[in-house]
Design a protein around this motif. Sequence first.
Motif: not given
Ligand code: FES
Length: 345
Positions: A281, A313, A318, A321, A324-325, A328
Motif C-alpha cells: 500500500r 487485516c 487488526a 486498521c 496502522c494506516l 503507513r
Molecule cells: Fe489493517 Fe494494518 S492491520 S491496515
Amino acid sequence: MDVAGKLIQNHELSREEYIDLLENWKNPETAKSLREAAVKLRKQYYGDKVYTRGLIEFTNYCKNNCYYCGIRRGNVHAERYRLSREEILDCCEKGYALGFRTFVLQGGEDPYYTDERMAEIIRSIRRAYPDCAITLSIGEKSYESYKLFKEAGANRYLLRHETASDELYQQLHPAEMLLSHRKQCLYDLKSLGYQVGAGFMVGSPGQKTEHLAEDLVFLKELQPQMVGIGPFIPHHETKFANEAAGSVELTLFLLSVIRILLPKALLPATTALGTMDPRGREKGLEAGANVVMPNLSPVKNRRQYDLYDNKICTGEEAAECRGCLERRVASVGYRLVAERGDALV
Ligand code: FES
Ligand code: 5AD
C-alpha cells in the motif's frame, strides 16, 4: 517521443500505443518517468492528502459464481454471515469516532438485502451521519434500484468492471454474467449522479497485454471518479487455486498510468496490494494512489470475507486498521485526513 512521453503529454494513448507501453513495464526508466509524472499530478490536485474510507463488509452471501472469488456461491466451504442494520450502524459509530467520513457498504450480491431493506439501511446511516459520504459496493442492480438507493442517501458506487475484454470476462465468469450488463450498470450509475468507481484485477488468469490496453481505453471513455485495481490472488477453493498471482510491480506501473490518464481520479492503494507485499500500500501511494480503505467490519467476521487467500487485516491484531494506516501513510510522506474526500469532478 516515446509512448511514455506521449502519455504524459496527452493523458491518453490509442489501444496499440498502450500495448506498446505495457510491453515495456519492466523497463526501469519507463516506470520511473511514469511514476514521477503520476506523483506530480497527484500532488498538484491533492497535495499530501490521503483520503480514507471505512470498509464495512456486511454480507458474504453471493448469488454469483465468479470463478476467481472465494465467496462465490459455489464455494460450499465458505462460512457465511450477514450483519444486521444495528451491527452496520455500530461499525459506522466506531468509524465516525475514528475520523472516517466515508462509509463503504460492500457485500456479495445477497438477495436477503432486498431493495427496501437496503434503502432502510442507507436512510438510517444518512440520518445519523448527514456529513458523511455513503458508498455502495453491492454489484449489478437495475436502474430503478440504483435510483432508490440514491434517493435514500447514497452518494457513490464501486463496481469494478473486472476486465473490459469480452473474451477475458467470459473466461473469468460463468455464462450468465455479461460484461455488457456490467458496463450498462456503470453508465446507469453515472447518469444517476453517483460518483462511480470502476476497476480491474491485474494478472488474472489468461490476462494479456491487449486486455489491459482495453481496460485503459475503457477507463478513459467511462471517466470514472474512482478506479480500484489490485493484483489477482488465487483462492484455494476456486478453479484458479493453482494459478500465479498478479504482479505487484505491474500493478504499480498501471496505477501511475491511470493517474496520468485520469489526473483527478481517486485511486486506492488496495488491500490486495498490501496482501502481496508488506509495503504494497505504501508503494501504491508512491505510484500515484491517494486513497486507503481500512477495514471497519466487526473483527469476528473479517476472516469470513475471504475473497482471496492470506487477505490481511483479518486477525485480532487488526482491530484498529486506521492507526496502522495512518502510520503507513506518514512513513511515505503523506497525511491521512478526516474528510469526505469527494472527487474533484
Ligand atoms: Fe489493517 Fe494494518 S492491520 S491496515
Ligand atoms: N484476487 C484479487 N482480487 C479479487 N477480487 C475478488 N476476488 C479476487 C481475487 N481472487 C476483487 C474483485 C472485486 C473486489 C471486491 O475484489 O475485483 O471487484
